[in-house]
Design a protein around this motif. Structure first.
Motif, short mmCIF file in Angstrom:
data_model
loop_
_atom_site.label_atom_id
_atom_site.label_comp_id
_atom_site.label_asym_id
_atom_site.label_seq_id
_atom_site.Cartn_x
_atom_site.Cartn_y
_atom_site.Cartn_z
N PRO A 26 0.92 -1.06 0.15
CA PRO A 26 -0.18 0.05 0.05
C PRO A 26 0.98 1.48 0.04
O PRO A 26 1.95 1.07 0.60
N VAL A 27 0.29 2.20 -0.54
CA VAL A 27 1.20 3.45 -0.78
C VAL A 27 0.20 4.63 -0.34
O VAL A 27 -0.97 4.91 -0.94
N LEU A 28 0.91 5.43 0.66
CA LEU A 28 0.13 6.73 1.06
C LEU A 28 0.40 8.00 0.02
O LEU A 28 1.56 8.04 -0.49
N THR A 29 -0.78 8.92 -0.13
CA THR A 29 -0.49 9.83 -0.89
C THR A 29 -0.60 11.09 -0.18
O THR A 29 -0.71 11.26 1.17
N PRO A 30 0.13 12.24 -0.67
CA PRO A 30 -0.01 13.62 0.09
C PRO A 30 -1.19 14.10 0.51
O PRO A 30 -1.18 14.86 1.39
N ASP A 31 -2.36 13.83 -0.26
CA ASP A 31 -3.46 14.25 0.17
C ASP A 31 -4.31 13.26 0.94
O ASP A 31 -5.39 13.57 1.20
N GLY A 32 -3.83 12.45 1.59
CA GLY A 32 -4.44 11.56 2.61
C GLY A 32 -5.13 10.26 1.78
O GLY A 32 -6.32 10.21 2.39
N GLN A 33 -4.68 9.50 0.91
CA GLN A 33 -5.23 8.46 0.60
C GLN A 33 -4.39 7.30 0.79
O GLN A 33 -2.97 7.45 0.65
N LEU A 34 -5.03 5.89 0.95
CA LEU A 34 -4.03 4.88 0.82
C LEU A 34 -4.39 4.18 -0.60
O LEU A 34 -5.50 3.83 -0.57
N ILE A 35 -3.26 4.01 -1.21
CA ILE A 35 -3.54 3.26 -2.56
C ILE A 35 -3.29 1.73 -2.45
O ILE A 35 -2.03 1.66 -2.06
N VAL A 36 -3.95 1.01 -2.85
CA VAL A 36 -3.59 -0.61 -2.81
C VAL A 36 -4.31 -1.41 -3.98
O VAL A 36 -5.28 -1.00 -4.11
N SER A 82 4.16 14.31 -6.97
CA SER A 82 3.32 15.51 -6.72
C SER A 82 2.33 15.61 -7.99
O SER A 82 1.32 16.30 -8.15
N GLU A 83 2.78 15.08 -9.15
CA GLU A 83 2.05 14.99 -10.57
C GLU A 83 0.94 13.95 -10.29
O GLU A 83 -0.19 14.13 -11.04
N GLY A 84 0.86 12.88 -9.42
CA GLY A 84 -0.20 12.16 -9.37
C GLY A 84 0.32 10.74 -9.14
O GLY A 84 1.20 10.62 -8.53
N ILE A 85 -0.41 9.57 -9.51
CA ILE A 85 -0.18 8.20 -9.28
C ILE A 85 0.49 7.51 -10.40
O ILE A 85 -0.37 7.50 -11.67
N TYR A 86 1.51 6.77 -10.52
CA TYR A 86 1.96 6.05 -11.62
C TYR A 86 1.97 4.61 -11.11
O TYR A 86 2.48 4.29 -10.04
N ALA A 87 1.21 3.82 -11.83
CA ALA A 87 0.92 2.32 -11.58
C ALA A 87 1.31 1.43 -12.64
O ALA A 87 0.79 1.38 -13.93
N THR A 88 2.11 0.38 -12.24
CA THR A 88 2.46 -0.81 -13.27
C THR A 88 1.92 -2.09 -13.11
O THR A 88 1.80 -2.26 -11.90
N LEU A 129 -2.43 8.24 -13.35
CA LEU A 129 -3.80 8.47 -12.80
C LEU A 129 -3.65 9.98 -11.62
O LEU A 129 -2.63 10.05 -11.44
N THR A 130 -4.84 10.31 -11.84
CA THR A 130 -4.90 11.61 -11.03
C THR A 130 -5.23 11.18 -9.54
O THR A 130 -5.64 9.99 -9.40
N PHE A 131 -4.95 12.07 -8.70
CA PHE A 131 -5.36 11.73 -7.22
C PHE A 131 -6.98 11.56 -7.10
O PHE A 131 -7.25 10.87 -5.92
N THR A 132 -7.76 11.62 -8.13
CA THR A 132 -9.01 11.17 -8.02
C THR A 132 -9.28 9.78 -8.74
O THR A 132 -10.56 9.45 -8.65
N GLY A 133 -8.22 9.23 -9.06
CA GLY A 133 -8.51 7.94 -9.67
C GLY A 133 -8.75 7.88 -11.08
O GLY A 133 -9.17 7.03 -11.74
N THR A 134 -8.70 9.06 -12.06
CA THR A 134 -9.08 9.26 -13.32
C THR A 134 -7.75 8.83 -14.00
O THR A 134 -6.86 9.49 -13.76
N LEU A 135 -8.04 8.25 -15.00
CA LEU A 135 -6.89 7.80 -15.92
C LEU A 135 -6.41 9.14 -16.63
O LEU A 135 -7.26 9.68 -17.53
N LYS A 136 -5.35 9.44 -16.62
CA LYS A 136 -4.39 10.57 -17.33
C LYS A 136 -4.15 10.14 -18.71
O LYS A 136 -4.26 10.50 -19.88
N TRP A 137 -3.28 8.81 -18.38
CA TRP A 137 -2.84 8.07 -19.77
C TRP A 137 -2.55 6.81 -19.42
O TRP A 137 -1.99 6.35 -18.15
N VAL A 138 -2.50 5.99 -20.52
CA VAL A 138 -1.79 4.47 -20.35
C VAL A 138 -0.67 4.68 -21.38
O VAL A 138 -0.86 5.25 -22.41
#
Lengths: 354, 264
Positions: A77-87, A123-129, A138-147
């Motif tokens: 799991p990874v914490l974001t600066p805006d207080g989310q836990l991404i897993v 700071s730009e968002g979430i990068y997930a492999t 992804l953005t911090f709201t879970g919207t896909l920026k690009w694949v």
């Protein structure tokens, strides 16, 4: 005659049950991922993600409400600066949870395979492999920026890393990729000896280090992907290496812990530990902490001296994690789900998921 | 025990074939299935022989007379049946044994495929621990086998298969598994002209249920297993054909069996 056919039908049904069991048991296998903030430890521990209070070792919440036995959570799991836990989960979905309550914020469901490694948060968002060969931004709201507009050659198990300009990751197909962090376009790709199961780590002077299943630690130049140096281990390297500014540390399948200098100030050393090293070492000040398959946690000075083993029941595949003055260890098939040690190796508390 | 006797040797054999043929895991599964079928061919031949004997027994005048004679006494009928089995040298379970042997082979193969394809860290660690030492014996470095090329035709052999058309995933392989299983069951089914023959009724039930069951497996599990099922079905038909026991006319709707032509 009738008995014979009933027997066959019974066996066929038994086959259905056993094959189902096989599929679940085998496909779901991995080990826990752990992270922590100032209040809680978070464990992606199979059927649930747990939050455990760092002071007491008591469970704060678990997610989801019903155990996800067939599609568990093992990605760190990874914490974001805006207080989310991404897993990430084996159900191909990436979840954002509230670290305080465990409530679900959003779910990203556009990947086509398992999430094995943790995400990278910048700071730009979430990068997930993902194991579907793709890198998702992804953005911090879970919207896909690009694949990524290209597909990697094989599954990606390790987390990516970034130097601000590019994103770097390795694949099971023995390749290291550099991708533009803004566009997802491939900057360079380099073949190395052996599958890459863990994460790369950035070093000084535009260097990038990857450990491989082909028994080597490779140093690449981040600007063009050229191989700068290659160190040979005695066996496979599973998880990524870590560095402390002078040395890079990595363990191998034979239980050898290596320190390779990254700068002139570094000194090489090796230590033979008991049991295979699967997780990454943890650097805590001047101490290196590493777990082994035989259930030992080793504390060792960054000079390679003063080795102190601590025994914990179970196999230790997960990387140890620092949480303030605690070292968190998540054993596999042991008595506990999470063990908190102090820097002297004394157990402060242990948590067993019920 | 199971791992040592079945799964590890199966995985090693699969990987050796994979390496020998230049890295195609689909072809390796097909060749491995052929190998297994060749090894178990004597059992298959014995099963066919036993099935034929059993069908002949069901249609024999002697058995029909006994059935009439002890119509109201089930216990006596069973006793006489067993005596007749003994007299004619028939083992009621002989035709069942090869099918039972297939079941651990299917388990073993499925686990071997999943292990070799290692789609999770845990599977890869098991592969590393269990299979690598056996491969080292053949001077094959396990690092060269990770990852395996799991692509075969349009499939990823480690995942359930779907062909996407207009955004809809069609389980083509599962359909092929179901069809080939049905065809195999029909063309290799012992013929019986007696509509009240319990064995024939059971055979018909099996011919319906087995395609559904194996089709369900193909739908749910890794497509490598489907490749095994399809290859196994086709080889099964070929084996029966080699022994002159395939009845293609059984596929014609409304076909009525002519036992004198089939069972002699």
């Amino acid at each position: 005659m009738k008995t014979k056919y009933l027997l066959l039908i019974g066996l066929a049904l038994a086959m259905a049950v056993v094959l189902g069991g096989c599929a679940t048991g085998l496909s779901a296998s991995s080990w826990p991922g752990v992270t922590a903030d100032a209040t809680n430890a978070y464990i992606a521990g199979g059927p649930y993600v747990y939050a455990v209070n760092l002071q007491t070792g008591v469970e704060v919440w678990r997610y989801p409400a019903k155990a996800a036995t067939a599609t568990p959570y093992y990605a760190t799991p990874v914490l974001t600066p805006d207080g989310q836990l991404i897993v990430g989960s084996f159900d191909h979905k990436l979840y954002s949870l509230n670290p305080q309550s465990g409530a679900q914020n959003w779910v990203f469901d556009q990947a086509r395979d398992r999430w094995i490694g943790g995400v990278l948060v910048t700071s730009e968002g979430i990068y997930a492999t993902n194991a579907d060969y793709n890198l998702y931004a992804l953005t911090f709201t879970g919207t896909l920026k690009w694949v990524s507009p290209f597909q990697a050659d094989q599954a990606i198990w390790g987390s990516p890393v970034s130097d601000g300009t590019n994103i770097y990751f390795g694949t099971l197909g023995r390749k290291v990729y550099a991708v533009n962090a803004q566009t997802g376009k491939q900057v360079w790709v380099k073949a190395v000896d052996g599958a890459i199961l863990g994460s790369p780590v950035l070093g000084p002077n535009n260097s990038l280090y990857v450990g491989t299943y082909g028994d080597v630690l490779v140093s690449l130049n981040t600007s063009n992907g050229s191989i700068v140096k290659q160190e040979t281990a005695s066996s496979w390297i599973w998880s990524g290496p870590v560095q402390d500014g002078t040395n890079i540390y990595v363990g191998d399948g034979n239980g050898m812990l290596y320190a390779f200098p990254m700068t002139d100030a570094g000194q090489p050393w090796t230590q033979q530990l008991g049991g295979a090293i699967v997780g990454s070492p943890l650097v805590s000040g001047k101490t290196i902490i590493i777990g082994t398959e035989l259930g030992n946690i080793y504390f060792i000075d960054n000079t390679g001296q003063n080795l102190r083993p601590i025994s914990i029941t179970g196999k230790i595949y997960a990387s140890p994690v620092a949480a303030g003055t605690l070292i968190l260890v998540a054993p596999t098939s042991g008595d506990n789900t999470l063990v908190a040690l102090d820097l002297n190796g004394v157990t402060k508390w242990s948590f067993k998921a019920k | 025990m199971w791992e040592t006797i079945i799964v590890n040797p199966f995985s090693t054999a699969l990987l050796l074939i994979y390496k020998l043929i230049g890295g195609n895991f689909g072809i390796a599964i097909i060749l491995f299935t052929i190998l297994i079928r060749l090894i178990t061919h004597p059992l298959m031949a014995s099963q066919i022989k036993s099935s034929t004997k059993m069908t002949e027994f069901q249609q024999s005048k002697q058995w029909q007379d006994i059935q009439k004679k002890y119509k109201g006494d089930k216990e006596k009928l069973a006793q006489e049946q067993m005596n007749l089995y003994k007299e004619l040298g028939i083992s009621p379970f002989a035709s069942c044994l090869p099918s039972i042997i297939q079941i651990p082979l299917i388990f073993g193969l499925y686990q071997s495929i999943m292990r070799a394809l290692a789609s999770t860290p845990g599977q890869l660690l098991i592969f590393t621990r269990a299979v690598s030492p056996l491969l080292n014996f053949f001077h094959i470095n396990s690092a060269d086998l990770v990852p395996l090329n799991s692509k075969f035709l349009w499939m990823n052999l480690g995942q359930p298969e779907r062909v996407y058309m207009f955004g809809v995933g069609i389980p083509l392989l599962a359909l092929i598994v179901a069809v080939t299983t049905y065809v195999q069951s029909k063309v290799t089914m012992p013929a019986s002209p007696n509509p009240n023959d319990q064995g024939a009724m059971m055979n018909k039930m099996m011919a319906l249920y087995m395609p559904l069951l194996l089709g369900y497996f193909a739908l749910t599990f890794a497509s490598g297993l489907s490749v095994y099922f399809i290859t196994g079905n086709l080889i099964g038909i070929a084996q029966y054909a080699l022994l002159g026991k395939v009845n293609w006319r059984a596929l014609i709707p409304g076909y009525k069996p002519n036992t004198t032509a089939r069972n002699k």
